[in-house]
Design an enzyme around this catalytic site. Sequence first.
Site, PDB file in Angstrom:
ATOM      1  N   HIS A 352     -55.683 -65.694 128.187  1.00  0.00           N
ATOM      2  CA  HIS A 352     -56.483 -64.965 129.172  1.00  0.00           C
ATOM      3  C   HIS A 352     -57.906 -65.455 129.310  1.00  0.00           C
ATOM      4  CE1 HIS A 352     -53.811 -61.622 130.294  1.00  0.00           C
ATOM      5  NE2 HIS A 352     -53.260 -61.851 129.116  1.00  0.00           N
ATOM      6  N   LYS A 538     -66.887 -54.173 137.069  1.00  0.00           N
ATOM      7  CA  LYS A 538     -66.164 -54.946 136.062  1.00  0.00           C
ATOM      8  C   LYS A 538     -66.973 -54.866 134.777  1.00  0.00           C
ATOM      9  CE  LYS A 538     -66.545 -58.497 138.894  1.00  0.00           C
ATOM     10  NZ  LYS A 538     -65.220 -59.116 138.900  1.00  0.00           N
ATOM     11  N   ARG A 539     -66.423 -55.342 133.660  1.00  0.00           N
ATOM     12  CA  ARG A 539     -67.200 -55.335 132.436  1.00  0.00           C
ATOM     13  C   ARG A 539     -68.486 -56.119 132.627  1.00  0.00           C
ATOM     14  NH1 ARG A 539     -64.974 -58.358 128.508  1.00  0.00           N
ATOM     15  NH2 ARG A 539     -63.787 -59.261 130.212  1.00  0.00           N
ATOM     16  N   LYS A 544     -69.897 -63.205 134.277  1.00  0.00           N
ATOM     17  CA  LYS A 544     -69.552 -62.522 135.529  1.00  0.00           C
ATOM     18  C   LYS A 544     -70.762 -62.424 136.466  1.00  0.00           C
ATOM     19  CE  LYS A 544     -65.763 -59.696 133.569  1.00  0.00           C
ATOM     20  NZ  LYS A 544     -64.609 -59.844 134.475  1.00  0.00           N
ATOM     21  N   THR A 645     -58.606 -59.242 138.388  1.00  0.00           N
ATOM     22  CA  THR A 645     -57.634 -58.419 139.100  1.00  0.00           C
ATOM     23  C   THR A 645     -58.379 -57.400 139.967  1.00  0.00           C
ATOM     24  OG1 THR A 645     -57.511 -57.035 137.127  1.00  0.00           O
ATOM     25  CG2 THR A 645     -55.692 -58.584 137.494  1.00  0.00           C
ATOM     26  N   LYS A 649     -57.467 -55.736 143.781  1.00  0.00           N
ATOM     27  CA  LYS A 649     -57.493 -54.315 144.167  1.00  0.00           C
ATOM     28  C   LYS A 649     -58.404 -54.111 145.368  1.00  0.00           C
ATOM     29  CE  LYS A 649     -57.466 -53.297 139.230  1.00  0.00           C
ATOM     30  NZ  LYS A 649     -58.409 -53.046 138.112  1.00  0.00           N
TER      31      LYS A 649
HETATM   32  C1  LIG Z   1     -59.181 -53.835 137.359  1.00  0.00           C
HETATM   33  C2  LIG Z   1     -60.067 -53.333 136.322  1.00  0.00           C
HETATM   34  C3  LIG Z   1     -60.821 -54.224 135.556  1.00  0.00           C
HETATM   35  C4  LIG Z   1     -60.804 -55.717 135.783  1.00  0.00           C
HETATM   36  O1  LIG Z   1     -61.784 -56.072 136.735  1.00  0.00           O
HETATM   37  P1  LIG Z   1     -62.220 -57.592 136.944  1.00  0.00           P
HETATM   38  O2  LIG Z   1     -63.125 -57.524 138.124  1.00  0.00           O
HETATM   39  O3  LIG Z   1     -60.977 -58.353 137.246  1.00  0.00           O
HETATM   40  O4  LIG Z   1     -62.901 -58.028 135.718  1.00  0.00           O
HETATM   41  C5  LIG Z   1     -61.649 -53.716 134.584  1.00  0.00           C
HETATM   42  N1  LIG Z   1     -61.740 -52.397 134.350  1.00  0.00           N
HETATM   43  C6  LIG Z   1     -61.040 -51.510 135.079  1.00  0.00           C
HETATM   44  C7  LIG Z   1     -61.204 -50.060 134.810  1.00  0.00           C
HETATM   45  C8  LIG Z   1     -60.181 -51.939 136.090  1.00  0.00           C
HETATM   46  O5  LIG Z   1     -59.482 -51.041 136.795  1.00  0.00           O
END
Ligand SMILES: *Cc1c(COP(=O)(O)O)cnc(C)c1O
Length: 797
Positions: A352, A538-539, A544, A645, A649
């Site tokens: 990953h 995101k985190r 990022k 991901t 979304k």
């Molecule tokens: C989808 C999701 C992530 C992943 O987000 P990225 O932008 O791909 O890093 C992290 N935390 C939560 C709660 C999510 O639903």
Amino acid sequence: MRAKKFEIKIEKYLKRQFGITIDAASKRQIYEAVMSTVREELSEKKFVYEQELKKTKQKRAYYMSMEFLVGRTLRNNLFNLGLEQEVKEYLANNNFSLDEIYDIEPDPGLGNGGLGRLASCYLDALTSNDYPVTGFSILYEYGIFKQVINNGWQEEFPDYWLDLGKYGLVYRNDEEVEVRFYGYVEEKLTEKGFTVEHKDYTAIQAEPYDLLISGYKTDSVNTLRLWEAKAKTGFNMKLFEKGEYSKSSEAEAIASSISKLLYPADSTNEGKELRIKQQYFFISASLQQLVKNYYNEFGTLENLFEHVALHINDTHPAMGVPELMRLLLDEYGYSWEKAWKITTKTFAYTNHTIMSEALEKWSVDLFKPLLPRIYSIIEEINKRFCGWALEQGKGYTLAQTAIIYDNQIRMANLSIVGSHNVNGVSKLHSDILVESTFKAFNELYPTKFGNVTNGIAHRRWLGQANPELAVYLEKLIGNDFIKDLSKINKLNNYVNDKKVIEQLMDIKKIKKEQLAEYIQNTTGITVNPNSIFDVQVKRLHEYKRQLLNALHIVYLYKEIKYNGLRPVPRTFIFAAKASSGYQMAKNIIKFIHSISQMIESDELVREYIKVVFLPDYKVTLAEKIIPAADISEQISQAGKEASGTGNMKLMLNGAITLGTLDGANVEICEAVGYDNIFIFGLETSQVNDLNLRGYKSWEYYSASPRIKETLDFIRTMTVGGMNFSFIVDYLLTQDNFMCLADFDSYVEMQEKVSKIYQNKEKWGRMSLINTANAGIFSADRSVEEYAKNIWNIKKVK
Ligand SMILES: *Cc1c(COP(=O)(O)O)cnc(C)c1O
């Protein structure tokens, strides 16, 4: 009929448990009754499902992951059972709002970010597609921390999710096992041959709890098995009487720490040791249980791989390889050669990340005393692998491929050597794996490596998070996209239909109004739903590049205040947790809050831009933010985000990606075309070249007036008594992710965003095209690929 039965069960539960009728029940009691009734419903279905599987003896997959970011379960289960509407009406007739009941459920804190959410999306998708799968993880008492913002700084609090979350769990005390730590190994030659005995160990009890996973309109019910650590015998009287006081309560101390927290700080040796314990604990418990059941059913383990596929999700479960070897060798008496064949045919591994700090390594000095037998097996695997690798004569050094090197155990290498398949999570990422990170391994094992691009559970992220859009699409193009997301491409027939575009934009407006209200209630900031909702959730991590986003906002502030810029109004929305020991990430959170505060206190600037940071990012919050987004910020340095991901979304919900050519952004770009995405910045190869030449941040500073003015302005910024010069110093001397190299290109693309947004029809069309072409990013597609190409499992009939 089914709904009626369900209602009767709820009322029975209230009567039995609390001795009341529904009209006397509290919301909390209704919550408990509905959660428990759903669990019973699923248990009954699971019983029938398991009977069927026992008959067919078909192959099953087992997904081992340190994290499962489950999200709330109640709505998902009612949606999948097809009972949501009826239960809603029934509760409404009794003066309860189902939405308020949903709000009582805590997010199970069993994950941290994308990796954990992916694991949950896959369990959902596999179940909906009738694939037999079991997830394995730990029942963390507190899970991920609850984030509270105090004066702009992140503070971490324990999240007591089990208080209310426990109603979804089934305790399976019939399947407890024992996991052993410490002690020593005694090797003996007896008449039975060579035997190995683990002596003087500390035993921990692993107690299983099952979270039942429902699928959309199917009778399949899969399981997420979560292990809780308990001291085996508690207090050891014998040792205490012998005067070994600390040892007598050792097991208790170990047990209580193992299933407390997800990702305890690992900066100290104690922290590192705890992580190894956690990993071995859940892997050993899972495999012992699985192997025992298998042996009971089949009378042999020789053909394990014909009925079992074991999956290593990132390196945390890598100890599965030596643990399965241990069981086969020590407990079932297989020869090394046979055991190794069985093991490598059973395991597969997903990588990953290529970030070197995330490719786990454990010091031998720490590992060996804790897991003496597992260590000796890893040593043997390493010895045999290195011998074989040298024979291949490819000229690779052990520094590149050895499992144990420089007194460290390298878990990614162990996973690769012990698996028959290794995959990355997007096309770009998988290419980087074979071309650079694992180049040597790819030459040694030319058929092992592949790609499965990540996907998302679209029924949650569209069907449940954005029912307004889902219902409209159902009317427009039929409802088959709920079962099969590729059917959403029928929306492409309406690219030139102004009415449809207008409708879609009206729905977006509704979602933005709902989010605006939430923002008002949680932060006190009033935002304009007509402004562009520019979202980065995101985190928090340097790679990022939330900081790049923040720099752009500061630039706008300065231009509006001093240079007469009057931009299209925007609301910048952030949500992110920083790992508790990660100071720079916490500094960036503080910086974003300070920018927000600076803007809020300026009458002129706040008419144009606003910054909102929503605390405690988790699945439930993501479900509120994502449907309301116009812009999806995916601005990681090219080559660093394995897939992402969140980007999928957001795209599905009609947000337009503003991003670098990184991770799955590349595939989003292929799906929608360059006209329907905003791509900027250096590409992976350019980043690599620049790294080779040497990134000189000050050259960008001197060459670009925009960068110079923005950074100089930050030096003068004082908010709440705090000065932010350290941000500038960081950008000029420490930033490994080269924010300044991409800044001008980012700002120019942001200007294009503002310009196009003013053309409502054009924007709406772009948004429509994003939703219409998100079909390939369904987790249904991803799990089909895993099932077919990696696990070789079939659907339950
Ligand atoms: C989808 C999701 C992530 C992943 O987000 P990225 O932008 O791909 O890093 C992290 N935390 C939560 C709660 C999510 O639903």
